[in-house]
Design a protein around this motif. Sequence first.
Motif, PDB file in Angstrom:
ATOM      1  N   ALA A 203      39.110  45.971  28.005  1.00  0.00           N
ATOM      2  CA  ALA A 203      40.137  46.744  28.693  1.00  0.00           C
ATOM      3  C   ALA A 203      41.377  45.864  28.854  1.00  0.00           C
ATOM      4  N   PRO A 204      42.521  46.477  29.102  1.00  0.00           N
ATOM      5  CA  PRO A 204      43.765  45.709  29.157  1.00  0.00           C
ATOM      6  C   PRO A 204      44.036  45.073  30.516  1.00  0.00           C
ATOM      7  N   TRP A 205      43.194  45.333  31.505  1.00  0.00           N
ATOM      8  CA  TRP A 205      43.542  44.934  32.866  1.00  0.00           C
ATOM      9  C   TRP A 205      43.114  43.510  33.159  1.00  0.00           C
ATOM     10  N   PRO A 206      44.026  42.666  33.609  1.00  0.00           N
ATOM     11  CA  PRO A 206      43.674  41.299  33.986  1.00  0.00           C
ATOM     12  C   PRO A 206      42.887  41.277  35.294  1.00  0.00           C
ATOM     13  N   VAL A 207      42.102  40.219  35.478  1.00  0.00           N
ATOM     14  CA  VAL A 207      41.277  40.060  36.678  1.00  0.00           C
ATOM     15  C   VAL A 207      41.793  38.875  37.494  1.00  0.00           C
ATOM     16  N   ILE A 208      41.971  39.112  38.796  1.00  0.00           N
ATOM     17  CA  ILE A 208      42.411  38.062  39.723  1.00  0.00           C
ATOM     18  C   ILE A 208      41.277  37.820  40.712  1.00  0.00           C
ATOM     19  N   ALA A 209      40.777  36.606  40.770  1.00  0.00           N
ATOM     20  CA  ALA A 209      39.642  36.287  41.650  1.00  0.00           C
ATOM     21  C   ALA A 209      40.128  35.498  42.860  1.00  0.00           C
ATOM     22  N   LEU A 240      29.590  38.796  51.874  1.00  0.00           N
ATOM     23  CA  LEU A 240      28.821  38.065  50.866  1.00  0.00           C
ATOM     24  C   LEU A 240      28.920  38.686  49.485  1.00  0.00           C
ATOM     25  N   ASP A 241      28.875  39.993  49.420  1.00  0.00           N
ATOM     26  CA  ASP A 241      28.823  40.656  48.125  1.00  0.00           C
ATOM     27  C   ASP A 241      30.225  40.813  47.548  1.00  0.00           C
ATOM     28  N   PRO A 242      30.396  40.556  46.249  1.00  0.00           N
ATOM     29  CA  PRO A 242      31.727  40.650  45.648  1.00  0.00           C
ATOM     30  C   PRO A 242      32.242  42.089  45.656  1.00  0.00           C
ATOM     31  N   THR A 243      33.531  42.220  45.862  1.00  0.00           N
ATOM     32  CA  THR A 243      34.174  43.530  45.899  1.00  0.00           C
ATOM     33  C   THR A 243      35.359  43.515  44.945  1.00  0.00           C
ATOM     34  N   MET A 244      35.567  44.612  44.223  1.00  0.00           N
ATOM     35  CA  MET A 244      36.679  44.698  43.275  1.00  0.00           C
ATOM     36  C   MET A 244      37.485  45.955  43.520  1.00  0.00           C
ATOM     37  N   ARG A 245      38.796  45.835  43.389  1.00  0.00           N
ATOM     38  CA  ARG A 245      39.687  46.977  43.536  1.00  0.00           C
ATOM     39  C   ARG A 245      40.829  46.851  42.526  1.00  0.00           C
ATOM     40  N   GLY A 246      41.338  47.990  42.069  1.00  0.00           N
ATOM     41  CA  GLY A 246      42.505  48.000  41.205  1.00  0.00           C
ATOM     42  C   GLY A 246      43.777  47.891  42.030  1.00  0.00           C
ATOM     43  N   ILE A 247      44.722  47.074  41.575  1.00  0.00           N
ATOM     44  CA  ILE A 247      45.999  46.920  42.271  1.00  0.00           C
ATOM     45  C   ILE A 247      47.144  46.968  41.264  1.00  0.00           C
ATOM     46  N   THR A 248      48.353  47.132  41.769  1.00  0.00           N
ATOM     47  CA  THR A 248      49.563  47.084  40.955  1.00  0.00           C
ATOM     48  C   THR A 248      50.391  45.887  41.384  1.00  0.00           C
ATOM     49  N   LEU A 249      50.883  45.134  40.406  1.00  0.00           N
ATOM     50  CA  LEU A 249      51.728  43.982  40.666  1.00  0.00           C
ATOM     51  C   LEU A 249      53.062  44.163  39.954  1.00  0.00           C
ATOM     52  N   PRO A 250      54.108  43.452  40.358  1.00  0.00           N
ATOM     53  CA  PRO A 250      55.394  43.560  39.667  1.00  0.00           C
ATOM     54  C   PRO A 250      55.264  43.255  38.179  1.00  0.00           C
ATOM     55  N   GLY A 251      55.550  44.223  37.347  1.00  0.00           N
ATOM     56  CA  GLY A 251      55.451  44.039  35.905  1.00  0.00           C
ATOM     57  C   GLY A 251      54.046  44.175  35.357  1.00  0.00           C
ATOM     58  N   ALA A 255      45.860  45.679  37.709  1.00  0.00           N
ATOM     59  CA  ALA A 255      45.041  44.474  37.656  1.00  0.00           C
ATOM     60  C   ALA A 255      43.839  44.687  38.562  1.00  0.00           C
ATOM     61  N   ILE A 256      42.785  43.910  38.338  1.00  0.00           N
ATOM     62  CA  ILE A 256      41.581  43.997  39.154  1.00  0.00           C
ATOM     63  C   ILE A 256      41.538  42.788  40.080  1.00  0.00           C
ATOM     64  N   LEU A 257      41.487  43.046  41.396  1.00  0.00           N
ATOM     65  CA  LEU A 257      41.382  41.972  42.388  1.00  0.00           C
ATOM     66  C   LEU A 257      39.933  41.869  42.848  1.00  0.00           C
ATOM     67  N   SER A 258      39.375  40.670  42.769  1.00  0.00           N
ATOM     68  CA  SER A 258      37.961  40.446  43.099  1.00  0.00           C
ATOM     69  C   SER A 258      37.859  39.502  44.290  1.00  0.00           C
ATOM     70  N   ASP A 259      37.117  39.928  45.321  1.00  0.00           N
ATOM     71  CA  ASP A 259      36.857  39.096  46.503  1.00  0.00           C
ATOM     72  C   ASP A 259      35.446  38.531  46.379  1.00  0.00           C
TER      73      ASP A 259
END
Length: 438
Positions: A203-209, A240-251, A255-259
């Motif tokens: 997929a084209p979406w970058p992941v931010i951890a 404790l358990d990882p969580t992921m959500r889609g976000i929008t960033l400038p440009g 993107a996928i943000l992972s906690d």
Amino acid sequence: MGEEITGEVTRGARAVVVLPDIRSANIADPEARLEEGCGLALAIGIEVVESFIVPIRDVRPGTLFGSGQIDRIKTACDMEEAELVIVDGALSAIQQRNLEEKIGRKVIDRTGLILEIFGERAATAEGRLQVELAHLDYQAGRLVRSWTHLERQRGGFGFLGGPGETQIEADRRMIRDRMARLRRELEQVRRTRALHRARRGRAPWPVIALVGYTNAGKSTLFNRITGAGVMAEDLLFATLDPTMRGITLPGVEKAILSDTVGFISDLPTQLVAAFRATLEEVTGADVIVHVRDISSPMTDLQKTEVEQVLADLDVNTDEEGALRIPIVEAWNKWDAVAEDRKEELLAIAEHSDVPVVPISALTGHGVEDLQRRVADILTASSRIHLFNLPIGDGQRIAWLHAHGEVLSEATVEGENGSPELAIEVRLDPREYGKFLSL
């Protein structure tokens, strides 16, 4: 089988927390470490009624502490009516048993306490599997002291338990079998995660951890950016358990943000191995945001602990020592830092090897700057491309809108006189290659 601690360590229990300051261990800041130990106890609802540091020159194999130190701990328990002693360090099974006999109270060590917290907080099926595996591994060496029926012997009939097999041997075998099943199930989880990461890679979406020491504010920052309702409290290991959500960033359209789970010093080896599948989410990230509690007196030590875990996962550097995944440091709780200290920190940030952004996840200060900095990294390799597409080519036009930053659009006349859409779009090399293959 691993419920001995869970059954006896109850919320509201009164506890004395003791930090063994072993000379050979060379603890950098014993006071801060003791405060962290108390924080672990509070995280599980235990009432800390007394806490103190016990200097140890020579470790006693049978009890860790000397007889006078044991008397001091027992006296503190008597005076404060404490029913639990928490030793903020590692105890062998023999030391734990002997201390319980001499003090007359339940005794647990740092590993047992962290396992108890993880056992209560794990919310997903995977998390519970990981905790059970870690707990069984920990309990396997403590059967001598924690099981009351172990002196019995099994009879000499049936396929299991040959003549004279003691109950403790049978229980150990059952634990080994259960651990083997858990490892197989976790290996399946690991393979499933790898498939998910591969799918996200296509997929084209970058992941931010988001990574960081426990209680640094990762979940608060995650909620601030995503609007999610992830548990975020002033507690160690709030999530404790990882969580992921889609976000929008400038440009960046999406993107996928992972906690991820928070790190901690002296994390039990059982949990490091068991939670590797969870932490492996970080290995597939395009950017790592290291959230630091910059207001903590232990912030530099905590940074070292986090970097060590990342190194163990082969995340932060390649064979030549260069950063393999870009890292941004988010200096959280900036609002809790004294003004004169801020000037010192900003001077340090100017010479940092990685980008630094002071933020307050609680108030929102600096969060937009952090998002822009991450977006700059993600779009650093992006290039602007101009495509002339047939007006009727809705599929590819929609793809560019979904996967790139469209800068301009204009209807022009094509070479054969038919109308075309001239679309100017910013794409990174990966997305550009995918577009050409459509």
